[in-house]
Design an enzyme around this catalytic site. Sequence first.
Site, PDB file in Angstrom:
ATOM      1  N   GLY B 238       0.811  -1.215   0.000  1.00  0.00           N
ATOM      2  CA  GLY B 238       0.000   0.000   0.000  1.00  0.00           C
ATOM      3  C   GLY B 238       0.844   1.266   0.000  1.00  0.00           C
ATOM      4  O   GLY B 238       2.061   1.225   0.193  1.00  0.00           O
ATOM      5  N   HIS B 239       0.193   2.395  -0.179  1.00  0.00           N
ATOM      6  CA  HIS B 239       0.905   3.661  -0.301  1.00  0.00           C
ATOM      7  C   HIS B 239       1.630   4.055   0.977  1.00  0.00           C
ATOM      8  O   HIS B 239       1.156   3.811   2.072  1.00  0.00           O
ATOM      9  CB  HIS B 239      -0.006   4.788  -0.793  1.00  0.00           C
ATOM     10  CG  HIS B 239      -1.277   4.984  -0.036  1.00  0.00           C
ATOM     11  ND1 HIS B 239      -2.128   6.003  -0.329  1.00  0.00           N
ATOM     12  CD2 HIS B 239      -1.866   4.286   0.960  1.00  0.00           C
ATOM     13  CE1 HIS B 239      -3.170   5.937   0.464  1.00  0.00           C
ATOM     14  NE2 HIS B 239      -3.043   4.909   1.240  1.00  0.00           N
TER      15      HIS B 239
END
Lengths: 340, 340, 340
Positions: B238-239
């Site tokens: 994920g970011h």
Amino acid sequence: MKLAELAEATATQIECGDPEMEIHACVGLEDAGPSDISFLTNPKYTSLVSATKAGAIFLGKGTVIGRDDLAILRAEDAHVAYALALRAFNPEPEIEPFVHPTAVIDPTAKVAGDAAIFANVVIGPGAVVGSRARLMPNVVLYANAAVGDGSVLHSGVSVREDCEIGRNCIIHNNSTIGSDGFGYARTPGKKWLKVPQAGRVVVEDDVEIGANTAIDRASIGDTRIARGAKIDNLVQIGHSCTVDEDALICAQTGLAGSSDIGKRVILAGQVGIAGHLKVGDDAVITAKSATSHDVEPGKTISGIPAFDNREWLRSTAAYRKLGEIAARLRKLERKVLGEE
Amino acid sequence: MKLAELAEATATQIECGDPEMEIHACVGLEDAGPSDISFLTNPKYTSLVSATKAGAIFLGKGTVIGRDDLAILRAEDAHVAYALALRAFNPEPEIEPFVHPTAVIDPTAKVAGDAAIFANVVIGPGAVVGSRARLMPNVVLYANAAVGDGSVLHSGVSVREDCEIGRNCIIHNNSTIGSDGFGYARTPGKKWLKVPQAGRVVVEDDVEIGANTAIDRASIGDTRIARGAKIDNLVQIGHSCTVDEDALICAQTGLAGSSDIGKRVILAGQVGIAGHLKVGDDAVITAKSATSHDVEPGKTISGIPAFDNREWLRSTAAYRKLGEIAARLRKLERKVLGEE
Amino acid sequence: MKLAELAEATATQIECGDPEMEIHACVGLEDAGPSDISFLTNPKYTSLVSATKAGAIFLGKGTVIGRDDLAILRAEDAHVAYALALRAFNPEPEIEPFVHPTAVIDPTAKVAGDAAIFANVVIGPGAVVGSRARLMPNVVLYANAAVGDGSVLHSGVSVREDCEIGRNCIIHNNSTIGSDGFGYARTPGKKWLKVPQAGRVVVEDDVEIGANTAIDRASIGDTRIARGAKIDNLVQIGHSCTVDEDALICAQTGLAGSSDIGKRVILAGQVGIAGHLKVGDDAVITAKSATSHDVEPGKTISGIPAFDNREWLRSTAAYRKLGEIAARLRKLERKVLGEE
């Protein structure tokens, strides 16, 4: 198609209805109209039968509906009849052989004259494409990859060097066949030393592989997907695994390396199989379960780690009340042991 | 290769056997022949040693086999020796620099003269490709993406705008580097308002990333995969996550946003890491586990949610009999409390 | 941008600070400088506020910080303000309409004159591309696929035959829309008979779909992703599912076939939904959970199989001590029943 023709195509019996009746499509119970045939394969939808406007219906052995105003085709197995009906109404399109001018084909590759090679396909040195095979746009075959007769590779599929796809296979979009297995040796300095993945992936005949699935090549020898196996989307098959004939592997399941999945095994969705295991023929592992032990042939197992499915159902029922169980135990202890 | 040469290449000692003996390949115990060397790295396969036809074998420190009729190369660590042997037998192919005429390279991109750019590669404005890098067919570099010296991007890989790949990295087929993070703010009307993902992904040197893996760009700042980390197939990063040096992330694991995975951490298959966590250096999370709490350095944890691995093993053993435990508690209550 | 302009763009109030102050970027608390605005959306990071060098900060209703030396923009909801600020600082780039000469467009396809068609895109017969749509390199539209106005398909995306993408959608790299559902009937001889997947996928307006996600076409009828739904990376949507408006599906979640996900439902990461279920509007299923039963509207559930989240939290707490619970029960039994 006439009802009688449909009955023949689906190996069903006309139990009620006019053999000359015209049927135009096979449609779900809620959407079917008087010239459609529908089906009841999942008992969950039985209540929809009373309201369906379908002109005909496939029913399995023993299924009773309280209606005699629609034609009935009686099947040994309604799901098989439904599949055969859809196949009769949706015949495979004829393949028109061609090679799109943007395809890049190495001069040493062998592409059958009646294959269909779409735009931007790249075929590497020594690769082989069989008769009536279809490579959809942007498919890439690395050096010495082989695709058998009648197979279809959808756009974005890559088949890595030396890997083989059998006959009449379907591989859906963006799947990867033959990426390196995830193999490293840990050095004394705790670095990861890559183990070369010099083996192959061999996919036998009549295999279907879903979209965005990754099947790793072996370090030594082959990763093998045997005849008739069906693999869903987003599945991970680790290096040196064998998936045996007619096994069914549902979406997002992952196999670590060197495991053998037996014939006709069913792995439901999101299952995990640790490395170096044997899952016996006809075993079933239910959704979201994982095993790090061998599985006996024919067993159905569940849980993380997985054990006998019936025991697991009992354990999950108790688990819902585990907070209460702990409280009741404490109460009993106080009574019996006089503690705190 | 002579046995003596192989011993040198693998940092092993000839314990038994003729140094001049010719070895042609490194092969599994069951398939090896008299001119092959095999290996015993997993004790599970010890029983295969007695029947192997291999002419030589790698053994780790302290491993005893009841045979003296085959050559033995004694290693500090048999797995490392096996990796080194495979590397000796499968040297990296020489790269022939070329740019395929179908590649589409923006005039503002900078591609090293000795890189290999295969068919249908697309390189956007301002992108940079280093020396001896290989971009296999259909690789796409968006604007200002950069690929370091000696890295290999396999077919179907996309590197999104502004993202950087370091030196000597390998990215397997159909992986995505730099897709938008999954970030939305919920409006009072319960709609999802997209949060722009204006950051980048930075992949440092010596990183390997499997097939069909997705690494999201940060909303602000960087998602970072540090030197030497290894990431398997179908992994979700994920970011704004950081995966630190020499971490190992197995297939189908997922990290939500903004988590830090420490140095040398091992996340086994199908693990889940919630957002905004810190997994300490050298921690191990076993397969199919998930954590929504920070993990101390060096800990091994398991379960959903995960806790100490030994406690978990004890809990899983009891869980198999949880239905019975509940029944026994009921019986005891009846006896003690006289209830129902 | 002036503080006053930013306040207007983000629907916030200047609680403190000079309206004429220049703000150059929106940056995280640790990295922000005097001409940046930062934000506090996650209470976990409150401690960073005292040390931030940011010149301004977005704060939500009721959030108090012990500082008055930086400008404060007070928001109804700090996360929404943050999203709006990033949108203000990162405006969507203007689309320059063009068709790259390497794109392969069937003469029967209809591509709007102001669309942007990048290199190596392949558009099949009868396909439709709307106004201001962008198809990034290597996108493939099969026959009769349609992409609505303003939508962006990133490199490697495939949209299969007859499938529809609505307006203003974003689909990230290497995702597959319209692969065949995983449907087979089992023959009496235990072979898998493929059920044709003759339906479609319909993606409505304002949907975002992550990277390497697979959405299967229906066997009959449509798989539907309704307006405003957001789907993350590596998600599996089985055939004939409906994902209703403004639902949010996090990474690596999988839906088997024919399930309905209600409006505004949140499925956290790695969730599994069995087939033929109904998940009611506004329900939440927490990460790594799975359900094989319908879910009531508004419920939050957890576990495998999933049940009420609060009960589950209680059960997980007891589970950590399950080995001890079993031992304590044994002790009590010995005392009460005099057994072994």
